[in-house]
Structures are given as structure tokens and as C-alpha cells.
Design a protein around this motif. Structure first.
Motif, PDB file in Angstrom:
ATOM      1  N   TYR A 167       0.848  -1.190   0.000  1.00  0.00           N
ATOM      2  CA  TYR A 167       0.000   0.000   0.000  1.00  0.00           C
ATOM      3  C   TYR A 167       0.886   1.244   0.000  1.00  0.00           C
ATOM      4  O   TYR A 167       2.041   1.201   0.422  1.00  0.00           O
ATOM      5  CB  TYR A 167      -0.947   0.003   1.204  1.00  0.00           C
ATOM      6  N   ILE A 224      -5.227   1.250  -0.161  1.00  0.00           N
ATOM      7  CA  ILE A 224      -5.837   2.540   0.144  1.00  0.00           C
ATOM      8  C   ILE A 224      -7.260   2.389   0.681  1.00  0.00           C
ATOM      9  O   ILE A 224      -7.603   3.002   1.702  1.00  0.00           O
ATOM     10  CB  ILE A 224      -5.793   3.467  -1.082  1.00  0.00           C
ATOM     11  N   THR A 253      -7.817   3.357   4.652  1.00  0.00           N
ATOM     12  CA  THR A 253      -8.747   4.467   4.873  1.00  0.00           C
ATOM     13  C   THR A 253      -9.931   4.018   5.709  1.00  0.00           C
ATOM     14  O   THR A 253     -10.340   4.698   6.665  1.00  0.00           O
ATOM     15  CB  THR A 253      -9.231   5.035   3.527  1.00  0.00           C
ATOM     16  N   ARG A 263      -8.983   3.559   9.353  1.00  0.00           N
ATOM     17  CA  ARG A 263      -8.791   4.824  10.057  1.00  0.00           C
ATOM     18  C   ARG A 263     -10.128   5.476  10.400  1.00  0.00           C
ATOM     19  O   ARG A 263     -10.307   6.015  11.491  1.00  0.00           O
ATOM     20  CB  ARG A 263      -7.942   5.746   9.181  1.00  0.00           C
ATOM     21  N   VAL A 296     -14.309   1.748   0.008  1.00  0.00           N
ATOM     22  CA  VAL A 296     -14.018   2.082   1.403  1.00  0.00           C
ATOM     23  C   VAL A 296     -15.205   1.736   2.290  1.00  0.00           C
ATOM     24  O   VAL A 296     -15.046   1.153   3.372  1.00  0.00           O
ATOM     25  CB  VAL A 296     -13.654   3.574   1.548  1.00  0.00           C
ATOM     26  N   TYR A 322     -14.179  10.966   4.665  1.00  0.00           N
ATOM     27  CA  TYR A 322     -13.001  10.727   3.826  1.00  0.00           C
ATOM     28  C   TYR A 322     -13.215  11.190   2.387  1.00  0.00           C
ATOM     29  O   TYR A 322     -12.299  11.115   1.556  1.00  0.00           O
ATOM     30  CB  TYR A 322     -12.601   9.249   3.845  1.00  0.00           C
ATOM     31  N   SER A 377      -5.758   9.924   3.048  1.00  0.00           N
ATOM     32  CA  SER A 377      -5.036   8.659   3.232  1.00  0.00           C
ATOM     33  C   SER A 377      -3.527   8.779   3.033  1.00  0.00           C
ATOM     34  O   SER A 377      -2.760   7.999   3.602  1.00  0.00           O
ATOM     35  CB  SER A 377      -5.591   7.592   2.277  1.00  0.00           C
ATOM     36  N   PHE A 397      -1.819   9.739   6.753  1.00  0.00           N
ATOM     37  CA  PHE A 397      -2.143   9.147   8.044  1.00  0.00           C
ATOM     38  C   PHE A 397      -0.873   8.994   8.880  1.00  0.00           C
ATOM     39  O   PHE A 397       0.216   8.752   8.329  1.00  0.00           O
ATOM     40  CB  PHE A 397      -2.774   7.759   7.869  1.00  0.00           C
ATOM     41  N   ARG A 414      -1.129   3.739  10.242  1.00  0.00           N
ATOM     42  CA  ARG A 414      -1.043   2.906   9.037  1.00  0.00           C
ATOM     43  C   ARG A 414      -0.588   1.488   9.384  1.00  0.00           C
ATOM     44  O   ARG A 414      -1.107   0.504   8.855  1.00  0.00           O
ATOM     45  CB  ARG A 414      -0.085   3.534   8.032  1.00  0.00           C
TER      46      ARG A 414
END
Length: 327
Positions: free
Chosen positions: A90, A129, A133, A136, A158, A242, A268, A271, A276
Motif C-alpha cells: 500500500y 488505500i 482508509t 482509520r 471504502v 473521507y 489517506s 495518516f 497505518r
């Protein structure tokens, strides 16, 4: 190595090139990954288009941040035990010129995460990603066990992962979809209650299932949903945004203030490092026990990368993957 790249921004079919580039060499603390599958994100195509007035960050860009593959070279100071390991990658093209749309990519060693043997390369290439994301947005404000979490856009990359992670962590999950015809596409084993935003009264439908309000909101379209979110949150809730559809978002300030709502915004690429790393650990753990899956919408060979980008730009649900030829 065989790769795809662009030297200027613009439409995919006009600017993406396919051919040979020099093999990259890992530097200190880096590993080189032989890529098998590269994942395409909307952020990748936005960078290529020059979204929001962005310019070329480097003279040449090999796109894509996500991938699965095998570590085939280890730089000085990186963990030698990674050599030969299957990994998911990532952030490869975050603040770097060369991403994963190539036979090889070089990344800092902590961005190459060991992939359990029973998990597919397709899943590995889909975690990056969207998964980081999603993690988080769900966990930045602490555990969600026992909480009610509202996930907007639950069929998106996401949103789907956020719902699965929240369910895995013990939350009750309410999901939204744009249209009533999409409700049947939602997995009831993960989503406890689904609400269509084109219904007569989405706020009432959410409140009927969560009469005391929701404690977390995972928001993909803040400009569209701010008033709805305000109507369904309980005191001390968190709205984790996001993405948004409109650049400028009207916020119902006083109602949110009186509810003591925290509004968090997430980008993203930036972070915190430990966040991460924790996301990578949790995503791998959830996937390993079957709690995390990703639907593949389409796949293309690397030579047809322009078609893959156009597919993503069309706004389809599900992951678009690119098969990379092996050297």
C-alpha cells in the motif's frame, strides 16, 4: 521491466504509455516487490487527470499505490526475512514517482505487508488505500465494540471495508445505498440494517433502527449528507469524512455543536505512521479469518491500463484489478 506510465496529465487513452523502463533498485530500508496484481483506486485516476488543479509531481509517474506480489530484493537495513515472501503493498505511489503499474515496485519495507498463504493476490491488491482508509475512519476514535456505526456508501470500496471492519470489531452496522434497487446487493450478514437514500425519509428509517442515534458515521459524501447525519447522531458522536461530492460543504454548525459532535476529515496519504501500521496488522488479521472480502468488478492486462482507468472513472462499484505480466 514492463510498465505503464504517463509523462503528462490528461485522459487515460491519450497519456498512458506501455513499454520498458529500467528495473528499480531498493535503497536503504526498502524492498523491491515483483508485482503480480495491481489495484486501481479513484485517487490514481484523479492524479492522472490533474484533479483539483494538481500538477505533475514528477516528470514521469508510474501510477497505482496498491498491489500484491513477492519480495525479490531487500535493501540495506530492511528485514532480510522478507525476501521471497508474498506481500500486499500500500502507499507505493504516495509521495513517490513509481507505483505498482509495473513488473517491479520499490517501497519502504513497512509498506510491504506479509500476505497469508491462503489469501489470494486479488484480495491482497485490494486491501491498500481502501482498507487503510476504512480502518482509520472506523477506529481513529477508539473501539467500536457495542456501538452503532452508520456507514454511507456501503457498496463502495471504502464503505464496504469499513462496514466489514466495524462488524468484525463488534459494532452494529447501519449501511446506506443511493437507490432502493441497490438494497438487495448488501450483505445482511455484515449490515444489520440498510437504508436507501432515495427513500421518503432516510433519517426516520435510520432512527427507527437506532432510536437513540448513531455513535459513529463513516461519510463518503459530506456535502450531500451533512443534514442527514445531523439528524441521526447521538450526543458525542463522531462523523468521519473521507470524501465529499462538492468541494465546499455547508455544515449545520449549531445542531452539531449542541450534540457535541466531532467532525474528523481523513486524507489517506498523510495518516500517522503508527495508524497505518496498525491498519495493516488489523486488515491482514481480519482477512485471514474470512472477515474481510472484496468484490472484483473487472480486471485488465497491464497493456490495457487505459481501459482500467476509464472503468474506474465511470464510478463502478467493486475493485478494478490489473494483471501484471511476469518477467
Amino acid at each position: 521491466m514492463i510498465a505503464s506510465w504517463y509523462d503528462q496529465q490528461g485522459p487515460a487513452a491519450e497519456v498512458l504509455r506501455f513499454g520498458d523502463l529500467p528495473d528499480p533498485v531498493p535503497g536503504p530500508g526498502e524492498v523491491r516487490v515483483r508485482v503480480t496484481v495491481s489495484g486501481v483506486n479513484p485517487g490514481d485516476t484523479k492524479k492522472r487527470r490533474g484533479w483539483l488543479g494538481s500538477s505533475m509531481p514528477y516528470p514521469r509517474v508510474v501510477p497505482h499505490s496498491d498491489a500484491a506480489g513477492v519480495v525479490d530484493a531487500v535493501g540495506e537495513g530492511a528485514d532480510a526475512r522478507l525476501a521471497g515472501r508474498r506481500v500486499w503493498v500500500y502507499g507505493a505511489q504516495s509521495y513517490r514517482s513509481h507505483g505498482t503499474a509495473a513488473q517491479y515496485t520499490v517501497v519502504p519495507a513497512d509498506l510491504a505487508v506479509p500476505l497469508p498463504d491462503h489469501l489470494s493476490d486479488d484480495l491482497g491488491a485490494s486491501l491498500g488505500i481502501p482498507g487503510v482508509t476504512a480502518h482509520r475512519t472506523v477506529f481513529a476514535d477508539g473501539p467500536v465494540d457495542g456501538k452503532v456505526v452508520l456507514v454511507h456508501g456501503v457498496l463502495g470500496a471504502v464503505g464496504s471495508m469499513a462496514a466489514q471492519l466495524a462488524h468484525w470489531a463488534g459494532a452494529t452496522v447501519i449501511g446506506t445505498v443511493r437507490r432502493g434497487t441497490d438494497v438487495e446487493r448488501v450483505d445482511p450478514a455484515v449490515i444489520d440494517h440498510t437504508v436507501a437514500l432515495d427513500g421518503a425519509d432516510p433519517a426516520a428509517a435510520i432512527r427507527a433502527f437506532a432510536p437513540e442515534g448513531v455513535e459513529r458515521v463513516i461519510e463518503v459524501a459530506l456535502s450531500d449528507n451533512a443534514d442527514l447525519d445531523c439528524a441521526v447522531v447521538r450526543n458525542d458522536a463522531v462523523i468521519a469524512g473521507y470524501a465529499t461530492r462538492a468541494d465546499r460543504t455547508g455544515i449545520p454548525f449549531w445542531p452539531l455543536l449542541f450534540n457535541n459532535v466531532t467532525l474528523r476529515l481523513f486524507g489517506s496519504d498523510d495518516f500517522p505512521v503508527e495508524a497505518r501500521r496498525q491498519a495493516a496488522r488489523d486488515l491482514t488479521a481480519a482477512a485471514a479469518v474470512g472477515a474481510l472480502g472484496v468484490a472484483t468488478a473487472a480486471r485488465y492486462p497491464l497493456s490495457d491500463l487505459a481501459k482500467a482507468h476509464e472503468h474506474v472513472d465511470a464510478g463502478v462499484h467493486g475493485r478494478v484489478l490489473v494483471d501484471v505480466p511476469q518477467p
